[in-house]
Design an enzyme around this catalytic site. Structure first.
Site, PDB file in Angstrom:
ATOM      1  N   ASP A 136      72.572  20.707 100.950  1.00  0.00           N
ATOM      2  CA  ASP A 136      73.386  19.514 101.212  1.00  0.00           C
ATOM      3  C   ASP A 136      73.346  19.138 102.699  1.00  0.00           C
ATOM      4  O   ASP A 136      74.383  18.860 103.306  1.00  0.00           O
ATOM      5  CB  ASP A 136      74.824  19.719 100.731  1.00  0.00           C
ATOM      6  N   HIS A 179      84.843  24.343 101.494  1.00  0.00           N
ATOM      7  CA  HIS A 179      83.978  25.180 100.657  1.00  0.00           C
ATOM      8  C   HIS A 179      83.026  25.974 101.535  1.00  0.00           C
ATOM      9  O   HIS A 179      82.816  25.641 102.695  1.00  0.00           O
ATOM     10  CB  HIS A 179      83.172  24.306  99.693  1.00  0.00           C
ATOM     11  N   GLN A 246      78.086  24.848  96.406  1.00  0.00           N
ATOM     12  CA  GLN A 246      79.196  24.729  97.379  1.00  0.00           C
ATOM     13  C   GLN A 246      80.487  25.037  96.641  1.00  0.00           C
ATOM     14  O   GLN A 246      80.940  24.237  95.817  1.00  0.00           O
ATOM     15  CB  GLN A 246      79.247  23.299  97.952  1.00  0.00           C
ATOM     16  N   ARG A 276      84.956  18.148 113.366  1.00  0.00           N
ATOM     17  CA  ARG A 276      84.969  17.138 112.301  1.00  0.00           C
ATOM     18  C   ARG A 276      85.400  17.842 111.022  1.00  0.00           C
ATOM     19  O   ARG A 276      84.693  18.688 110.493  1.00  0.00           O
ATOM     20  CB  ARG A 276      83.582  16.535 112.127  1.00  0.00           C
ATOM     21  N   ASP A 278      85.723  18.395 107.588  1.00  0.00           N
ATOM     22  CA  ASP A 278      84.960  17.894 106.444  1.00  0.00           C
ATOM     23  C   ASP A 278      85.797  17.867 105.163  1.00  0.00           C
ATOM     24  O   ASP A 278      86.526  18.817 104.872  1.00  0.00           O
ATOM     25  CB  ASP A 278      83.744  18.816 106.242  1.00  0.00           C
ATOM     26  N   GLU A 320      87.647  13.555 108.032  1.00  0.00           N
ATOM     27  CA  GLU A 320      86.668  12.857 107.200  1.00  0.00           C
ATOM     28  C   GLU A 320      87.282  12.684 105.817  1.00  0.00           C
ATOM     29  O   GLU A 320      87.236  13.585 104.988  1.00  0.00           O
ATOM     30  CB  GLU A 320      85.357  13.642 107.105  1.00  0.00           C
ATOM     31  N   ASP A 385      76.106   9.604 105.542  1.00  0.00           N
ATOM     32  CA  ASP A 385      76.501   9.522 104.137  1.00  0.00           C
ATOM     33  C   ASP A 385      76.260   8.135 103.560  1.00  0.00           C
ATOM     34  O   ASP A 385      75.905   7.190 104.267  1.00  0.00           O
ATOM     35  CB  ASP A 385      77.977   9.920 103.982  1.00  0.00           C
ATOM     36  N   ARG A 501      70.539   9.993  99.849  1.00  0.00           N
ATOM     37  CA  ARG A 501      71.001   9.801 101.232  1.00  0.00           C
ATOM     38  C   ARG A 501      69.911  10.146 102.241  1.00  0.00           C
ATOM     39  O   ARG A 501      69.964   9.718 103.395  1.00  0.00           O
ATOM     40  CB  ARG A 501      72.247  10.660 101.504  1.00  0.00           C
TER      41      ARG A 501
HETATM   42  C1  GLC Z   1      81.191  15.417 103.478  1.00  0.00           C
HETATM   43  C2  GLC Z   1      79.840  15.208 104.134  1.00  0.00           C
HETATM   44  C3  GLC Z   1      78.791  15.065 103.077  1.00  0.00           C
HETATM   45  C4  GLC Z   1      78.787  16.314 102.232  1.00  0.00           C
HETATM   46  C5  GLC Z   1      80.189  16.638 101.705  1.00  0.00           C
HETATM   47  C6  GLC Z   1      80.259  18.028 101.175  1.00  0.00           C
HETATM   48  O1  GLC Z   1      81.578  14.342 102.722  1.00  0.00           O
HETATM   49  O2  GLC Z   1      79.880  14.102 104.972  1.00  0.00           O
HETATM   50  O3  GLC Z   1      77.523  14.816 103.634  1.00  0.00           O
HETATM   51  O4  GLC Z   1      77.911  16.129 101.156  1.00  0.00           O
HETATM   52  O5  GLC Z   1      81.169  16.574 102.710  1.00  0.00           O
HETATM   53  O6  GLC Z   1      80.343  18.957 102.223  1.00  0.00           O
END
Ligand code: GLC
Length: 626
Positions: A136, A179, A246, A276, A278, A320, A385, A501
């Site tokens: 990912d 995760h 994940q 950041r 996530d 985020e 993303d 992506r």
């Molecule tokens: C966030 C990230 C994305 C990722 C997801 C899982 O949204 O920006 O790219 O797939 O988290 O970690």
């Protein structure tokens, strides 16, 4: 095991454990932060037999982290003014280490270019150890303390952070705490039944609980697996919101909080200045709910914030949350996340360009832009993303727009299926069950530059002119400043072809960077125009902070707002998202003195003559209110 009791008793226990070794500065911050940390722990872990023990262990980790925090970082902590990210000088950049520069040494070589561009903030996409192959894009972390060997070492990251700091650039990395990868040590031990880790993830023997949860949860990556769980080799089911490798952590277990806080503190001492955060919406689960943005998700973030405030007080969190705008804003407060992506402005900028109608964007700027003091938006045009159309249906309905059909239209438009579209994008995670999809593609390809549409460059620059002037931190997806186009080669890559992506995650476009000073090329023209906007922004105090004063014209295609500096000095921004020129009449501009100054073109204007905004044109005007 000891459970939480009262503030006084638990404070005495936690303080006793650190008093002998901690300095006065730490103890002062402990005294300041402990009551709120205790309150949050009580809400989250009041019922747990090990609540107090885990709280004391977390405080001890914070204290140990402070005592080994490098001196230059302590100096930075002390010097940091709390509103540092509000400055008009702020400019963010984001890139993948490998795709942009090969490895960390390559990123270091780019520092002169980052300075040339004016960056003050650099987000390096996830660079930690991950499983081989599909991971990912780095968001499946196997160790938070090891850099992926193909990119470099943790020592190099620490050095890079110091060099960036000297260059006036704050390092930002992801804190992927919802995760871990299925190969993380905790994950391996949990699956093997190690009693210390058995409860670190959400694992169920049969489908009873997964079925019950999935009645109310949303599917995030339906191309990968349906529902929120995946099956383990031994037949059990594990919570997995994103990809099957994940695995979501179980934050109902305070040991998970304590362990993750330890990883956060480790990163803090490497010189990272912003984390950041996530996927914040997903970190707490409760049966019978969507398991998104629950009150406990906020308590957890606040608890991490309190720990950081004790051990690394100069740092900030960026949230985020790509969810409903009411939820996005709920993560922003000085005690939770100081910064947040602004996905609404991003999505509505693209919406306005497609519809040639600025009203939804104007409405969002008018009523959804304001933020609590001490916080700021991170405004962007594109990220790594997909674009999700996360506007509020109720806002759209006020303008007579049906949310569902509008999203369908936008998806068709941006994936090239709408007749006459200028956009070249690709669908991401189309869900046949719900009709939902999102859009992938670079900004330049979505704006029409790939299709060689006559308005492509203007549209793309216009989108940046908005992100650079609405306040907070504008964030550039590096490569966009030279109008990087889609890279379709992911379709031939067995590891990447399932994730569209990658179309906008191409390698650093060397050819386009080589053309960046050649005005005969799209790369050169876009670069010249964007760098001009950046330099104007960085020398315009009105662009500091976040506050915005709406400005309305009679034209649906025109978006307007004013930015103000103290003492009353204003910049009026007007942007025409349409394909035809708009004449703004003198009456609309009659609230200002007639003499105005166009900051982008360095010219004087007479507002009594009105103003002509060409198709996809905009102005940043210094005006004097009457
Ligand atoms: C966030 C990230 C994305 C990722 C997801 C899982 O949204 O920006 O790219 O797939 O988290 O970690």
């Amino acid at each position: 095991m000891t459970a939480l009791t009262t503030l006084d008793v638990d404070r005495a226990a936690a303080r006793a454990a650190v008093e002998a070794t901690a300095d006065e500065a730490f103890l002062a911050r402990f005294d300041d932060q402990f009551p709120r940390l205790h309150d949050l722990f009580t809400r989250l872990y009041g019922e747990r037999a090990d609540g107090q023990e885990q709280l004391s262990a977390t405080v001890a980790a914070a204290s140990a982290s402070w005592s080994t925090r490098p001196l230059d970082l302590k100096v930075r902590d002390a010097q940091r003014d709390p509103g540092w990210f509000q400055s008009e000088r702020m400019l963010g950049g984001v890139c993948y280490v490998d795709r942009y520069a090969g490895n960390l040494a390559g990123i270091r070589d780019q520092i002169p270019y980052f300075r040339e561009l004016g960056l003050t903030y650099l987000h390096l996409m996830p660079l930690f150890d991950t499983p081989e192959g599909d991971n990912d894009g780095g968001y499946a972390v196997s160790s938070y303390r090891r850099v992926s060997p193909s990119l470099g070492t943790m020592a190099q990251l620490t050095e890079l952070a110091a060099e960036l700091r000297l260059a006036g650039i704050s390092l930002v990395v992801d804190f992927i705490f919802n995760h871990t990868s299925s190969e993380h040590e905790w994950a391996r031990k949990a699956v093997c039944g190690d009693p210390e880790f058995a409860d670190f993830y959400l694992i169920f023997d049969d489908r009873e609980m997964p079925d019950a949860y999935e009645r109310t949860t949303r599917e995030i990556f339906p191309d990968d697996h349906r529902g929120s769980f995946v099956q383990l080799a031994d037949g059990r089911w594990i919570w997995s919101t994103f990809y099957h490798y994940q695995w979501d952590l179980n934050y109902a277990n305070p040991a998970v909080f304590r362990a993750m806080a330890g990883e956060m503190l480790f990163l803090a001492n490497q010189g990272v200045e912003v984390l950041r955060m996530d996927a914040v919406a997903f970190i707490w689960k409760r049966l019978g709910t969507a398991c998104e943005s629950l009150p406990e998700a906020h308590f957890l973030l606040q608890a991490f914030n309190a720990v950081l405030a004790m051990a690394a007080p100069g740092m900030a969190f960026k949230s985020e949350a790509i969810v409903h705008p009411d939820e996005v804003v709920s993560y922003l407060s000085p005690g939770e996340c100081e910064l947040s992506y602004n996905p609404l402005q991003m999505a509505l900028t693209w919406e306005a360009l497609a519809t040639r109608d600025g009203r939804l964007l104007q409405q969002a700027l008018d009523r959804r832009h304001a933020l609590p003091p001490g916080t700021a938006w991170v405004n962007y045009v594109r990220s790594h993303d997909d674009i999700g159309w996360t506007f509020a249906d109720e806002d759209a309905a006020e303008l007579g727009i049906d949310g569902y059909t509008h999203r369908q239209f936008l998806n068709r438009f941006y994936t090239g299926k709408h007749e006459g579209t200028f956009a070249r994008g690709v669908a991401f995670q189309e869900n046949p069950a719900t009709g939902d999809a999102r859009v992938a593609g670079t900004g330049a390809s979505l704006a029409g530059i790939e299709a060689m549409d006559a308005g492509g460059e203007d549209r793309f620059v216009l989108a940046h002119a908005l992100a650079l002037s609405t306040g907070g931190i504008p964030l550039l997806y590096l490569g966009d400043e030279v109008a990087q186009l889609n890279d379709y080669s992911y379709r031939d890559d067995p590891v990447r072809r399932g994730d569209s992506r990658w179309v906008h995650r191409g390698n650093r476009p060397r050819d386009r960077y080589a053309q960046r000073n050649d005005p005969a090329t799209p790369a050169g023209r876009v670069f010249r125009r964007l760098t001009k906007l950046i330099s104007v922004r960085q020398s315009t105090p009105e662009f500091a902070g976040n506050a915005l004063i709406p400005f309305h014209t009679p034209h649906a295609a025109v978006v307007g707002y004013q930015r103000e500096a103290v003492p009353a000095s204003r910049v009026l921004v007007l942007a025409n998202v349409g394909d035809v020129e708009v004449a703004i009449d003198p009456l609309t501009l009659s609230g200002f003195e007639r003499g105005a100054f166009d900051l982008v073109h360095d010219t004087e204007l007479d507002l009594d003559e009105g103003l002509h905004l060409p198709a996809h044109g905009f102005v940043w005007l210094r005006v004097t209110p009457l």
